[in-house]
Design a protein around this motif. Structure first.
Motif, mmCIF file in Angstrom:
data_model
loop_
_atom_site.group_PDB
_atom_site.id
_atom_site.type_symbol
_atom_site.label_atom_id
_atom_site.label_comp_id
_atom_site.label_asym_id
_atom_site.label_seq_id
_atom_site.Cartn_x
_atom_site.Cartn_y
_atom_site.Cartn_z
ATOM 1 N N SER A 60 10.221 37.058 51.338
ATOM 2 C CA SER A 60 11.003 36.565 50.216
ATOM 3 C C SER A 60 12.323 36.004 50.762
ATOM 4 C CB SER A 60 11.261 37.673 49.189
ATOM 5 O OG SER A 60 11.936 38.759 49.778
ATOM 6 N N ALA A 61 13.005 35.244 49.944
ATOM 7 C CA ALA A 61 14.268 34.626 50.364
ATOM 8 C C ALA A 61 15.400 35.652 50.343
ATOM 9 C CB ALA A 61 14.614 33.470 49.431
ATOM 10 N N PRO A 62 16.400 35.467 51.199
ATOM 11 C CA PRO A 62 17.604 36.294 51.090
ATOM 12 C C PRO A 62 18.245 36.081 49.715
ATOM 13 C CG PRO A 62 17.591 35.104 53.166
ATOM 14 C CD PRO A 62 16.476 34.547 52.333
ATOM 15 N N THR A 63 19.013 37.029 49.276
ATOM 16 C CA THR A 63 19.644 36.948 47.961
ATOM 17 C C THR A 63 21.147 37.186 48.092
ATOM 18 O OG1 THR A 63 19.233 39.300 47.567
ATOM 19 C CG2 THR A 63 17.566 37.749 46.752
ATOM 20 N N ALA A 64 21.826 37.041 46.973
ATOM 21 C CA ALA A 64 23.252 37.367 46.840
ATOM 22 C C ALA A 64 24.126 36.645 47.863
ATOM 23 C CB ALA A 64 23.468 38.880 46.906
ATOM 24 N N LEU A 65 23.894 35.345 48.043
ATOM 25 C CA LEU A 65 24.713 34.559 48.960
ATOM 26 C C LEU A 65 26.148 34.489 48.435
ATOM 27 C CD1 LEU A 65 24.893 32.652 51.440
ATOM 28 C CD2 LEU A 65 24.424 30.778 49.870
ATOM 29 N N THR A 66 27.095 34.789 49.309
ATOM 30 C CA THR A 66 28.507 34.670 48.972
ATOM 31 C C THR A 66 29.197 33.848 50.054
ATOM 32 O OG1 THR A 66 29.138 36.696 50.127
ATOM 33 C CG2 THR A 66 28.576 36.898 47.785
ATOM 34 N N ALA A 67 30.288 33.222 49.693
ATOM 35 C CA ALA A 67 31.087 32.455 50.640
ATOM 36 C C ALA A 67 32.550 32.829 50.437
ATOM 37 C CB ALA A 67 30.878 30.961 50.430
ATOM 38 N N THR A 68 33.211 33.186 51.515
ATOM 39 C CA THR A 68 34.627 33.536 51.471
ATOM 40 C C THR A 68 35.377 32.521 52.321
ATOM 41 O OG1 THR A 68 34.014 35.866 51.290
ATOM 42 C CG2 THR A 68 36.309 35.360 51.884
ATOM 43 N N ARG A 69 36.238 31.751 51.664
ATOM 44 C CA ARG A 69 36.913 30.664 52.370
ATOM 45 C C ARG A 69 38.109 31.158 53.165
ATOM 46 N NH1 ARG A 69 39.281 27.604 47.084
ATOM 47 N NH2 ARG A 69 40.592 29.320 46.397
ATOM 48 N N GLY A 70 38.399 30.374 54.193
ATOM 49 C CA GLY A 70 39.560 30.594 55.031
ATOM 50 C C GLY A 70 40.146 29.230 55.369
ATOM 51 N N ASP A 71 40.993 29.165 56.355
ATOM 52 C CA ASP A 71 41.593 27.911 56.787
ATOM 53 C C ASP A 71 40.595 27.162 57.675
ATOM 54 O OD1 ASP A 71 43.371 25.837 57.306
ATOM 55 O OD2 ASP A 71 44.429 26.955 58.874
ATOM 56 N N ARG A 72 39.998 26.087 57.157
ATOM 57 C CA ARG A 72 39.009 25.257 57.840
ATOM 58 C C ARG A 72 37.754 26.023 58.236
ATOM 59 N NH1 ARG A 72 43.875 23.866 60.279
ATOM 60 N NH2 ARG A 72 43.202 24.827 62.205
ATOM 61 N N GLN A 73 37.477 27.094 57.511
ATOM 62 C CA GLN A 73 36.266 27.865 57.782
ATOM 63 C C GLN A 73 35.850 28.631 56.542
ATOM 64 O OE1 GLN A 73 37.473 30.522 60.960
ATOM 65 N NE2 GLN A 73 37.833 32.182 59.529
ATOM 66 N N VAL A 74 34.632 29.126 56.575
ATOM 67 C CA VAL A 74 34.124 29.968 55.504
ATOM 68 C C VAL A 74 33.194 31.002 56.136
ATOM 69 C CG1 VAL A 74 32.125 28.512 54.949
ATOM 70 C CG2 VAL A 74 33.082 29.964 53.188
ATOM 71 N N THR A 75 33.195 32.191 55.567
ATOM 72 C CA THR A 75 32.237 33.213 55.988
ATOM 73 C C THR A 75 31.166 33.292 54.911
ATOM 74 O OG1 THR A 75 33.955 34.470 57.140
ATOM 75 C CG2 THR A 75 31.926 35.644 56.578
ATOM 76 N N VAL A 76 29.930 33.009 55.290
ATOM 77 C CA VAL A 76 28.817 33.129 54.355
ATOM 78 C C VAL A 76 28.103 34.440 54.649
ATOM 79 C CG1 VAL A 76 28.471 30.677 53.893
ATOM 80 C CG2 VAL A 76 27.344 31.704 55.842
ATOM 81 N N ALA A 77 27.726 35.128 53.588
ATOM 82 C CA ALA A 77 27.038 36.408 53.727
ATOM 83 C C ALA A 77 25.917 36.467 52.699
ATOM 84 C CB ALA A 77 28.020 37.562 53.516
ATOM 85 N N TRP A 78 24.915 37.277 52.954
ATOM 86 C CA TRP A 78 23.761 37.378 52.080
ATOM 87 C C TRP A 78 23.135 38.754 52.237
ATOM 88 C CZ3 TRP A 78 24.397 34.276 56.281
ATOM 89 C CH2 TRP A 78 23.680 34.597 57.429
ATOM 90 N N THR A 79 22.217 39.059 51.337
ATOM 91 C CA THR A 79 21.448 40.297 51.401
ATOM 92 C C THR A 79 20.083 39.951 51.981
ATOM 93 O OG1 THR A 79 22.608 41.197 49.486
ATOM 94 C CG2 THR A 79 20.486 42.191 50.033
ATOM 95 N N ALA A 80 19.646 40.735 52.945
ATOM 96 C CA ALA A 80 18.349 40.498 53.578
ATOM 97 C C ALA A 80 17.229 40.520 52.539
ATOM 98 C CB ALA A 80 18.103 41.563 54.639
ATOM 99 N N PRO A 81 16.132 39.801 52.791
ATOM 100 C CA PRO A 81 15.011 39.781 51.833
ATOM 101 C C PRO A 81 14.461 41.184 51.592
ATOM 102 C CG PRO A 81 14.588 38.293 53.678
ATOM 103 C CD PRO A 81 15.850 39.026 53.978
ATOM 104 N N SER A 82 14.015 41.413 50.377
ATOM 105 C CA SER A 82 13.434 42.716 50.052
ATOM 106 C C SER A 82 12.043 42.863 50.649
ATOM 107 C CB SER A 82 13.389 42.913 48.535
ATOM 108 O OG SER A 82 12.634 41.870 47.936
ATOM 109 N N SER A 83 11.377 41.746 50.904
ATOM 110 C CA SER A 83 10.047 41.768 51.512
ATOM 111 C C SER A 83 10.051 40.823 52.705
ATOM 112 C CB SER A 83 8.989 41.312 50.503
ATOM 113 O OG SER A 83 7.741 41.110 51.165
ATOM 114 N N THR A 84 9.581 41.298 53.843
ATOM 115 C CA THR A 84 9.534 40.461 55.043
ATOM 116 C C THR A 84 8.136 39.948 55.338
ATOM 117 O OG1 THR A 84 9.151 42.343 56.505
ATOM 118 C CG2 THR A 84 11.476 41.715 56.056
ATOM 119 N N GLY A 85 7.189 40.185 54.442
ATOM 120 C CA GLY A 85 5.834 39.740 54.664
ATOM 121 C C GLY A 85 5.153 40.474 55.801
#
Length: 77
Positions: free
Chosen positions: A5-30
């Motif tokens: 399944s796809a990762p979920t809960a993508l978030t982005a936290t901005r900074g100066d000329r950068q961003v930190t993207v974070a997500w929750t690992a998929p609940s099912s990896t097949g």
């Protein structure tokens, strides 16, 4: 085996000329271990995408994206 399944809960936290993207690992990896994530960026509301981390070879659930331009809207997936 099923597809992961796809990762979920993508978030982005901005900074100066950068961003930190974070997500929750998929609940099912097949039934397979996750070997890495691919992160893509668009600066035109999703009309085109650029791969910024092609299969990071990291199972971490966040990445820092640098080299961005302040004031430009970016979309991540």
């Amino acid at each position: 085996m099923a597809l992961a399944s796809a990762p979920t809960a993508l978030t982005a936290t901005r900074g100066d000329r950068q961003v930190t993207v974070a997500w929750t690992a998929p609940s099912s990896t097949g039934g397979f271990a996750i070997s890495g994530y691919q992160v893509e960026l668009s600066d035109n509301a999703g009309s085109t995408w650029s791969t910024i981390f092609p299969n990071t070879q990291s199972t971490g659930v966040s990445q820092v994206v640098t080299g961005l331009t302040n004031g430009v809207g970016y979309t991540f997936r």
